[in-house]
Design a protein around this motif. Structure first.
Motif, PDB file in Angstrom:
ATOM      1  N   ASN A   1     120.833 -47.238  80.478  1.00  0.00           N
ATOM      2  CA  ASN A   1     120.038 -48.345  81.020  1.00  0.00           C
ATOM      3  C   ASN A   1     119.681 -49.351  79.932  1.00  0.00           C
ATOM      4  OD1 ASN A   1     120.030 -47.298  83.613  1.00  0.00           O
ATOM      5  ND2 ASN A   1     118.085 -46.226  83.359  1.00  0.00           N
ATOM      6  N   ILE A   2     119.316 -48.826  78.764  1.00  0.00           N
ATOM      7  CA  ILE A   2     118.996 -49.718  77.646  1.00  0.00           C
ATOM      8  C   ILE A   2     120.236 -50.494  77.219  1.00  0.00           C
ATOM      9  CG2 ILE A   2     118.201 -49.835  75.253  1.00  0.00           C
ATOM     10  CD1 ILE A   2     116.537 -47.332  75.782  1.00  0.00           C
ATOM     11  N   SER A   3     121.374 -49.815  77.180  1.00  0.00           N
ATOM     12  CA  SER A   3     122.630 -50.475  76.808  1.00  0.00           C
ATOM     13  C   SER A   3     123.013 -51.548  77.821  1.00  0.00           C
ATOM     14  CB  SER A   3     123.760 -49.441  76.691  1.00  0.00           C
ATOM     15  OG  SER A   3     123.488 -48.492  75.684  1.00  0.00           O
ATOM     16  N   ASN A   4     122.763 -51.286  79.112  1.00  0.00           N
ATOM     17  CA  ASN A   4     123.068 -52.281  80.144  1.00  0.00           C
ATOM     18  C   ASN A   4     122.271 -53.564  79.922  1.00  0.00           C
ATOM     19  OD1 ASN A   4     124.809 -50.521  81.442  1.00  0.00           O
ATOM     20  ND2 ASN A   4     123.266 -49.780  82.884  1.00  0.00           N
ATOM     21  N   LEU A   5     121.030 -53.397  79.539  1.00  0.00           N
ATOM     22  CA  LEU A   5     120.193 -54.563  79.268  1.00  0.00           C
ATOM     23  C   LEU A   5     120.550 -55.193  77.929  1.00  0.00           C
ATOM     24  CD1 LEU A   5     117.722 -56.262  80.188  1.00  0.00           C
ATOM     25  CD2 LEU A   5     116.271 -54.656  78.932  1.00  0.00           C
ATOM     26  N   GLY A   6     120.938 -54.327  76.984  1.00  0.00           N
ATOM     27  CA  GLY A   6     121.203 -54.771  75.619  1.00  0.00           C
ATOM     28  C   GLY A   6     120.081 -54.300  74.714  1.00  0.00           C
ATOM     29  N   TRP A   7     120.431 -53.542  73.689  1.00  0.00           N
ATOM     30  CA  TRP A   7     119.406 -52.985  72.810  1.00  0.00           C
ATOM     31  C   TRP A   7     118.553 -54.073  72.179  1.00  0.00           C
ATOM     32  CZ3 TRP A   7     117.953 -47.929  71.987  1.00  0.00           C
ATOM     33  CH2 TRP A   7     118.764 -46.961  72.583  1.00  0.00           C
ATOM     34  N   GLY A   8     119.199 -55.181  71.807  1.00  0.00           N
ATOM     35  CA  GLY A   8     118.455 -56.281  71.187  1.00  0.00           C
ATOM     36  C   GLY A   8     117.434 -56.871  72.129  1.00  0.00           C
ATOM     37  N   LYS A   9     117.847 -57.130  73.372  1.00  0.00           N
ATOM     38  CA  LYS A   9     116.920 -57.705  74.353  1.00  0.00           C
ATOM     39  C   LYS A   9     115.835 -56.708  74.717  1.00  0.00           C
ATOM     40  CE  LYS A   9     116.646 -60.086  78.790  1.00  0.00           C
ATOM     41  NZ  LYS A   9     117.369 -60.646  79.946  1.00  0.00           N
ATOM     42  N   TYR A  10     116.201 -55.437  74.823  1.00  0.00           N
ATOM     43  CA  TYR A  10     115.218 -54.409  75.181  1.00  0.00           C
ATOM     44  C   TYR A  10     114.136 -54.305  74.114  1.00  0.00           C
ATOM     45  CZ  TYR A  10     113.211 -49.799  76.075  1.00  0.00           C
ATOM     46  OH  TYR A  10     112.337 -48.766  76.304  1.00  0.00           O
ATOM     47  N   VAL A  11     114.566 -54.134  72.869  1.00  0.00           N
ATOM     48  CA  VAL A  11     113.611 -54.011  71.764  1.00  0.00           C
ATOM     49  C   VAL A  11     112.798 -55.294  71.629  1.00  0.00           C
ATOM     50  CG1 VAL A  11     113.380 -53.753  69.261  1.00  0.00           C
ATOM     51  CG2 VAL A  11     115.003 -52.324  70.512  1.00  0.00           C
TER      52      VAL A  11
ATOM     53  N   ILE B   1     108.749 -55.525  71.950  1.00  0.00           N
ATOM     54  CA  ILE B   1     107.976 -56.012  70.804  1.00  0.00           C
ATOM     55  C   ILE B   1     107.168 -57.245  71.181  1.00  0.00           C
ATOM     56  CG2 ILE B   1     108.149 -57.077  68.519  1.00  0.00           C
ATOM     57  CD1 ILE B   1     110.497 -55.247  67.934  1.00  0.00           C
ATOM     58  N   PHE B   2     107.799 -58.175  71.899  1.00  0.00           N
ATOM     59  CA  PHE B   2     107.108 -59.396  72.313  1.00  0.00           C
ATOM     60  C   PHE B   2     105.929 -59.066  73.232  1.00  0.00           C
ATOM     61  CE2 PHE B   2     107.128 -63.383  75.057  1.00  0.00           C
ATOM     62  CZ  PHE B   2     106.402 -64.121  74.132  1.00  0.00           C
ATOM     63  N   THR B   3     106.143 -58.106  74.137  1.00  0.00           N
ATOM     64  CA  THR B   3     105.068 -57.692  75.045  1.00  0.00           C
ATOM     65  C   THR B   3     103.913 -57.063  74.276  1.00  0.00           C
ATOM     66  OG1 THR B   3     106.712 -57.259  76.777  1.00  0.00           O
ATOM     67  CG2 THR B   3     104.518 -56.323  77.097  1.00  0.00           C
ATOM     68  N   VAL B   4     104.239 -56.220  73.302  1.00  0.00           N
ATOM     69  CA  VAL B   4     103.203 -55.582  72.482  1.00  0.00           C
ATOM     70  C   VAL B   4     102.426 -56.638  71.697  1.00  0.00           C
ATOM     71  CG1 VAL B   4     102.795 -54.062  70.507  1.00  0.00           C
ATOM     72  CG2 VAL B   4     104.390 -53.363  72.301  1.00  0.00           C
ATOM     73  N   ILE B   5     103.134 -57.635  71.163  1.00  0.00           N
ATOM     74  CA  ILE B   5     102.473 -58.704  70.402  1.00  0.00           C
ATOM     75  C   ILE B   5     101.504 -59.480  71.291  1.00  0.00           C
ATOM     76  CG2 ILE B   5     102.843 -60.916  69.230  1.00  0.00           C
ATOM     77  CD1 ILE B   5     105.448 -59.755  68.112  1.00  0.00           C
ATOM     78  N   VAL B   6     101.961 -59.849  72.497  1.00  0.00           N
ATOM     79  CA  VAL B   6     101.086 -60.562  73.438  1.00  0.00           C
ATOM     80  C   VAL B   6      99.886 -59.690  73.803  1.00  0.00           C
ATOM     81  CG1 VAL B   6     100.926 -61.531  75.763  1.00  0.00           C
ATOM     82  CG2 VAL B   6     102.967 -61.954  74.388  1.00  0.00           C
ATOM     83  N   PHE B   7     100.149 -58.413  74.036  1.00  0.00           N
ATOM     84  CA  PHE B   7      99.089 -57.444  74.352  1.00  0.00           C
ATOM     85  C   PHE B   7      98.045 -57.432  73.231  1.00  0.00           C
ATOM     86  CE2 PHE B   7      97.219 -53.243  74.256  1.00  0.00           C
ATOM     87  CZ  PHE B   7      97.011 -52.918  75.586  1.00  0.00           C
ATOM     88  N   MET B   8      98.499 -57.388  71.988  1.00  0.00           N
ATOM     89  CA  MET B   8      97.596 -57.335  70.841  1.00  0.00           C
ATOM     90  C   MET B   8      96.824 -58.642  70.683  1.00  0.00           C
ATOM     91  SD  MET B   8     100.022 -55.347  68.073  1.00  0.00           S
ATOM     92  CE  MET B   8      98.844 -55.565  66.739  1.00  0.00           C
ATOM     93  N   ILE B   9      97.493 -59.767  70.910  1.00  0.00           N
ATOM     94  CA  ILE B   9      96.832 -61.067  70.783  1.00  0.00           C
ATOM     95  C   ILE B   9      95.690 -61.184  71.792  1.00  0.00           C
ATOM     96  CG2 ILE B   9      97.117 -63.557  71.175  1.00  0.00           C
ATOM     97  CD1 ILE B   9      99.930 -63.299  69.988  1.00  0.00           C
ATOM     98  N   ILE B  10      95.960 -60.748  73.022  1.00  0.00           N
ATOM     99  CA  ILE B  10      94.918 -60.786  74.059  1.00  0.00           C
ATOM    100  C   ILE B  10      93.720 -59.940  73.639  1.00  0.00           C
ATOM    101  CG2 ILE B  10      94.335 -60.133  76.428  1.00  0.00           C
ATOM    102  CD1 ILE B  10      97.238 -60.750  77.184  1.00  0.00           C
ATOM    103  N   ASN B  11      94.000 -58.726  73.160  1.00  0.00           N
ATOM    104  CA  ASN B  11      92.915 -57.826  72.781  1.00  0.00           C
ATOM    105  C   ASN B  11      92.144 -58.324  71.566  1.00  0.00           C
ATOM    106  OD1 ASN B  11      92.775 -55.029  74.323  1.00  0.00           O
ATOM    107  ND2 ASN B  11      94.913 -55.643  74.290  1.00  0.00           N
ATOM    108  N   ILE B  12      92.848 -58.902  70.597  1.00  0.00           N
ATOM    109  CA  ILE B  12      92.167 -59.433  69.410  1.00  0.00           C
ATOM    110  C   ILE B  12      91.288 -60.623  69.794  1.00  0.00           C
ATOM    111  CG2 ILE B  12      92.514 -60.640  67.215  1.00  0.00           C
ATOM    112  CD1 ILE B  12      95.040 -58.922  66.832  1.00  0.00           C
ATOM    113  N   ALA B  13      91.843 -61.523  70.625  1.00  0.00           N
ATOM    114  CA  ALA B  13      91.084 -62.701  71.053  1.00  0.00           C
ATOM    115  C   ALA B  13      89.836 -62.292  71.824  1.00  0.00           C
ATOM    116  CB  ALA B  13      91.972 -63.608  71.908  1.00  0.00           C
ATOM    117  N   ILE B  14      90.007 -61.366  72.761  1.00  0.00           N
ATOM    118  CA  ILE B  14      88.861 -60.899  73.541  1.00  0.00           C
ATOM    119  C   ILE B  14      87.878 -60.141  72.653  1.00  0.00           C
ATOM    120  CG2 ILE B  14      88.127 -59.423  75.438  1.00  0.00           C
ATOM    121  CD1 ILE B  14      89.523 -61.986  76.302  1.00  0.00           C
ATOM    122  N   GLY B  15      88.421 -59.418  71.658  1.00  0.00           N
ATOM    123  CA  GLY B  15      87.552 -58.686  70.739  1.00  0.00           C
ATOM    124  C   GLY B  15      86.638 -59.620  69.974  1.00  0.00           C
ATOM    125  N   ILE B  16      87.173 -60.770  69.573  1.00  0.00           N
ATOM    126  CA  ILE B  16      86.357 -61.768  68.864  1.00  0.00           C
ATOM    127  C   ILE B  16      85.266 -62.310  69.787  1.00  0.00           C
ATOM    128  CG2 ILE B  16      86.403 -64.057  67.799  1.00  0.00           C
ATOM    129  CD1 ILE B  16      89.252 -63.421  66.840  1.00  0.00           C
TER     130      ILE B  16
END
Length: 278
Positions: free
Chosen positions: A196-206, A210-225
């Motif tokens: 399934n990961i190969s069908n999507l492409g390892w680069g796009k999957y990773v 990563i992009f989702t985790v970064i957005v997740f962290m930005i939201i939490n940091i902003a709200i934390g402030i």
């Protein structure tokens, strides 16, 4: 095929489709946070009582007899811990349903009608997450054992970190695969998971994860402030009420922010799987 940005943007918008259900989910996080807070306070209280007993008897904590321990408080602390764990299983069960709704392209949020089903799904979610955390934990444990060997310790820790990252990326697709087929076994079908990961492409999957985790962290940091500023304001208006302030902040955070971020993240995870099977 949707782009990385499309998946994340859709995930950011999705929680607003039904605010009532989102807040209902947030109540579970509120309960979990309050239980955690009570458990922490009770643990501190138990530690204080044990230390007082140690000072009075000139003994050590390890040599205290069963009758000298605050057994009632210890049992209560364990009961509180169990309650918190059960609530967390319901949270994971709801996350399971969010992934399922995402895979099925449903625009509404899951409801709370099937409580028993949500609990069972939460157990499955927990078991899969726990199993995938075992390899890095074993290596990390070996690193602790090898602390006396200064040359081997850094190498083992690096291996543990790499294993943790690899297992995390596999875990996301494993959870998706389990939810899509509603089968616990599918979470450990590594051939299908990697296909399934190969069908999507390892680069796009990773990249998407990563992009989702970064957005997740930005939201939490902003709200934390923002929460920090609110804490300062509360502290200025309510004197000597640290517990009250921390409780109010915790409730706000859990009810609105934690629930939103959880729904957002799991929605994107389901979208990733949906894109991988096209």
């Amino acid at each position: 095929m949707a782009s990385i940005t499309d998946c994340v943007v859709e995930g950011l918008k999705y929680p607003f489709n039904d605010i009532k259900k989102l807040l209902g989910f947030g109540i579970l996080f509120v309960i979990c946070d309050l239980v955690s807070m009570v458990f922490t306070l009770k643990t501190v209280d138990i530690t204080r009582m044990i230390m007082d007993t140690v000072e009075k008897t000139n003994a050590t904590a390890s040599t205290l007899s069963h009758s000298q321990l605050p057994n009632g408080d210890i049992y209560l602390a364990f009961a509180i811990l169990i309650v918190g764990f059960i609530v967390s299983l319901f949270i994971m069960g709801y996350q399971y349903n969010v992934i399922s709704f995402s895979i099925d392209r449903k625009d509404d949020l899951p409801g709370f009608g099937d409580i028993a089903g949500m609990f069972i799904k939460g157990v499955k979610y927990f078991l899969v997450s726990f199993v995938y955390s075992i390899p890095p934990m074993i290596v990390a444990f070996l690193a602790i054992i090898l602390t006396s060997d200064s040359s081997a310790w850094p190498v083992v820790m690096i291996i543990s970190l790499l294993l943790m990252i690899i297992c995390y990326f596999l875990l996301i697709m494993a959870l998706n695969n389990m939810v899509a087929h509603d089968s616990l076994k599918k979470a450990f079908d590594f051939r299908e998971i990697t296909d399934n990961i190969s069908n999507l492409g390892w680069g796009k999957y990773v990249g998407t994860v990563i992009f989702t985790v970064i957005v997740f962290m930005i939201i939490n940091i902003a709200i934390g402030i923002i929460m920090s500023f609110l804490a300062v304001i509360f502290a200025a208006t309510i004197n000597n009420q640290a517990i009250v302030i921390s409780t109010v902040i915790s409730i706000i955070q859990a009810l609105f922010v934690t629930s939103y971020c959880s729904v957002f993240f799991n929605r994107v995870c389901g979208s990733i799987y949906r894109e991988s099977i096209k």
